[in-house]
Design a protein around this motif. Structure first.
Motif, PDB file in Angstrom:
ATOM      1  N   ARG A  91       0.858  -1.186   0.000  1.00 13.95           N
ATOM      2  CA  ARG A  91       0.000   0.000   0.000  1.00 13.95           C
ATOM      3  C   ARG A  91       0.890   1.231   0.000  1.00 13.95           C
ATOM      4  O   ARG A  91       1.813   1.342   0.796  1.00 13.95           O
ATOM      5  CB  ARG A  91      -0.908  -0.007   1.231  1.00 13.95           C
ATOM      6  CG  ARG A  91      -1.954  -1.119   1.163  1.00 13.95           C
ATOM      7  CD  ARG A  91      -2.843  -1.127   2.379  1.00 13.95           C
ATOM      8  NE  ARG A  91      -2.066  -1.264   3.604  1.00 13.95           N
ATOM      9  CZ  ARG A  91      -2.314  -0.598   4.727  1.00 13.95           C
ATOM     10  NH1 ARG A  91      -3.294   0.262   4.802  1.00 13.95           N
ATOM     11  NH2 ARG A  91      -1.573  -0.805   5.790  1.00 13.95           N
ATOM     12  N   VAL A  92       0.605   2.142  -0.912  1.00 11.19           N
ATOM     13  CA  VAL A  92       1.386   3.369  -1.017  1.00 11.19           C
ATOM     14  C   VAL A  92       0.431   4.528  -0.754  1.00 11.19           C
ATOM     15  O   VAL A  92      -0.568   4.690  -1.447  1.00 11.19           O
ATOM     16  CB  VAL A  92       2.041   3.495  -2.408  1.00 11.19           C
ATOM     17  CG1 VAL A  92       3.012   4.665  -2.437  1.00 11.19           C
ATOM     18  CG2 VAL A  92       2.771   2.192  -2.762  1.00 11.19           C
ATOM     19  N   GLN A  93       0.740   5.307   0.273  1.00  5.59           N
ATOM     20  CA  GLN A  93      -0.186   6.336   0.742  1.00  5.59           C
ATOM     21  C   GLN A  93       0.446   7.721   0.689  1.00  5.59           C
ATOM     22  O   GLN A  93       1.455   7.977   1.326  1.00  5.59           O
ATOM     23  CB  GLN A  93      -0.605   6.017   2.190  1.00  5.59           C
ATOM     24  CG  GLN A  93      -1.476   7.064   2.847  1.00  5.59           C
ATOM     25  CD  GLN A  93      -2.878   7.115   2.245  1.00  5.59           C
ATOM     26  OE1 GLN A  93      -3.638   6.155   2.316  1.00  5.59           O
ATOM     27  NE2 GLN A  93      -3.214   8.249   1.646  1.00  5.59           N
ATOM     28  N   GLY A  94      -0.177   8.619  -0.094  1.00  7.04           N
ATOM     29  CA  GLY A  94       0.246  10.006  -0.107  1.00  7.04           C
ATOM     30  C   GLY A  94      -0.395  10.757   1.044  1.00  7.04           C
ATOM     31  O   GLY A  94      -1.107  10.164   1.854  1.00  7.04           O
ATOM     32  N   GLY A 153       0.784  -6.004   2.294  1.00  2.71           N
ATOM     33  CA  GLY A 153      -0.017  -5.221   3.220  1.00  2.71           C
ATOM     34  C   GLY A 153       0.777  -4.108   3.897  1.00  2.71           C
ATOM     35  O   GLY A 153       0.201  -3.253   4.560  1.00  2.71           O
ATOM     36  N   ASP A 154       2.111  -4.132   3.748  1.00  2.07           N
ATOM     37  CA  ASP A 154       2.922  -3.086   4.354  1.00  2.07           C
ATOM     38  C   ASP A 154       2.635  -1.748   3.704  1.00  2.07           C
ATOM     39  O   ASP A 154       2.249  -1.666   2.541  1.00  2.07           O
ATOM     40  CB  ASP A 154       4.413  -3.404   4.253  1.00  2.07           C
ATOM     41  CG  ASP A 154       4.859  -4.380   5.335  1.00  2.07           C
ATOM     42  OD1 ASP A 154       4.095  -4.608   6.292  1.00  2.07           O
ATOM     43  OD2 ASP A 154       5.984  -4.910   5.234  1.00  2.07           O
ATOM     44  N   LEU A 155       2.839  -0.692   4.466  1.00  2.00           N
ATOM     45  CA  LEU A 155       2.500   0.662   4.026  1.00  2.00           C
ATOM     46  C   LEU A 155       3.760   1.462   3.742  1.00  2.00           C
ATOM     47  O   LEU A 155       4.666   1.545   4.571  1.00  2.00           O
ATOM     48  CB  LEU A 155       1.684   1.373   5.112  1.00  2.00           C
ATOM     49  CG  LEU A 155       1.210   2.780   4.789  1.00  2.00           C
ATOM     50  CD1 LEU A 155       0.177   2.777   3.676  1.00  2.00           C
ATOM     51  CD2 LEU A 155       0.631   3.440   6.028  1.00  2.00           C
ATOM     52  N   ILE A 156       3.807   2.042   2.554  1.00  2.00           N
ATOM     53  CA  ILE A 156       4.879   2.964   2.199  1.00  2.00           C
ATOM     54  C   ILE A 156       4.246   4.351   2.125  1.00  2.00           C
ATOM     55  O   ILE A 156       3.193   4.528   1.521  1.00  2.00           O
ATOM     56  CB  ILE A 156       5.525   2.557   0.867  1.00  2.00           C
ATOM     57  CG1 ILE A 156       6.312   1.254   1.102  1.00  2.00           C
ATOM     58  CG2 ILE A 156       6.434   3.660   0.330  1.00  2.00           C
ATOM     59  CD1 ILE A 156       6.874   0.637  -0.141  1.00  2.00           C
ATOM     60  N   GLU A 157       4.872   5.306   2.798  1.00  2.00           N
ATOM     61  CA  GLU A 157       4.308   6.654   2.830  1.00  2.00           C
ATOM     62  C   GLU A 157       5.029   7.570   1.855  1.00  2.00           C
ATOM     63  O   GLU A 157       6.228   7.442   1.647  1.00  2.00           O
ATOM     64  CB  GLU A 157       4.426   7.223   4.241  1.00  2.00           C
ATOM     65  CG  GLU A 157       3.530   6.502   5.239  1.00  2.00           C
ATOM     66  CD  GLU A 157       3.760   7.011   6.637  1.00  2.00           C
ATOM     67  OE1 GLU A 157       2.931   7.802   7.115  1.00  2.00           O
ATOM     68  OE2 GLU A 157       4.785   6.643   7.248  1.00  2.00           O
ATOM     69  N   VAL A 158       4.265   8.478   1.276  1.00  2.00           N
ATOM     70  CA  VAL A 158       4.802   9.385   0.262  1.00  2.00           C
ATOM     71  C   VAL A 158       4.638  10.819   0.740  1.00  2.00           C
ATOM     72  O   VAL A 158       3.551  11.216   1.169  1.00  2.00           O
ATOM     73  CB  VAL A 158       4.058   9.234  -1.075  1.00  2.00           C
ATOM     74  CG1 VAL A 158       4.741  10.072  -2.148  1.00  2.00           C
ATOM     75  CG2 VAL A 158       4.009   7.776  -1.490  1.00  2.00           C
ATOM     76  N   TRP A 159       5.718  11.573   0.679  1.00  2.00           N
ATOM     77  CA  TRP A 159       5.670  13.002   0.986  1.00  2.00           C
ATOM     78  C   TRP A 159       6.238  13.753  -0.191  1.00  2.00           C
ATOM     79  O   TRP A 159       7.172  13.300  -0.847  1.00  2.00           O
ATOM     80  CB  TRP A 159       6.501  13.302   2.231  1.00  2.00           C
ATOM     81  CG  TRP A 159       5.934  12.627   3.443  1.00  2.00           C
ATOM     82  CD1 TRP A 159       6.243  11.377   3.890  1.00  2.00           C
ATOM     83  CD2 TRP A 159       4.940  13.151   4.330  1.00  2.00           C
ATOM     84  NE1 TRP A 159       5.495  11.088   5.013  1.00  2.00           N
ATOM     85  CE2 TRP A 159       4.695  12.151   5.306  1.00  2.00           C
ATOM     86  CE3 TRP A 159       4.228  14.354   4.393  1.00  2.00           C
ATOM     87  CZ2 TRP A 159       3.774  12.331   6.331  1.00  2.00           C
ATOM     88  CZ3 TRP A 159       3.324  14.518   5.398  1.00  2.00           C
ATOM     89  CH2 TRP A 159       3.095  13.522   6.362  1.00  2.00           C
ATOM     90  N   GLY A 160       5.648  14.913  -0.479  1.00  2.00           N
ATOM     91  CA  GLY A 160       6.193  15.671  -1.587  1.00  2.00           C
ATOM     92  C   GLY A 160       5.401  16.935  -1.817  1.00  2.00           C
ATOM     93  O   GLY A 160       4.432  17.198  -1.138  1.00  2.00           O
TER      94      GLY A 160
END
Length: 79
Positions: A11-14, A72-79
């Motif tokens: 899961r990739v979450q902005g 199911g792991d979460l990767i967070e996105v900042w930008g």
């Protein structure tokens, strides 16, 4: 072995709630594959995005195994 071909569903979450994407990645693909996929899907190619897992900034060269990533792991996105 047989596990090598099992794709991870990450899961990739902005920062916005709707900027959530589930991306399948094979364990031997570098994370930059996931990053480019996310940028294109969100129309953010060319933006300076930073990707984090467990508070660690990712370079994109890492493999899922390097980080012990699981489905199911979460990767967070900042930008």
């Amino acid at each position: 072995g047989p596990l090598g071909s099992q794709e991870l569903r990450l899961r990739v979450q902005g920062k916005e709630k709707h900027q959530m994407l589930e991306i399948s990645l094979s364990p031997d693909s570098p994370l930059k594959v996931l990053m480019s996929h996310y940028e294109e899907a969100m129309g953010l190619s060319g933006h300076k995005l930073s990707f984090f897992f467990d508070g660690t900034k990712l370079s994109g060269k890492e493999l899922p195994a390097d980080l012990g990533l699981e489905s199911g792991d979460l990767i967070e996105v900042w930008g």
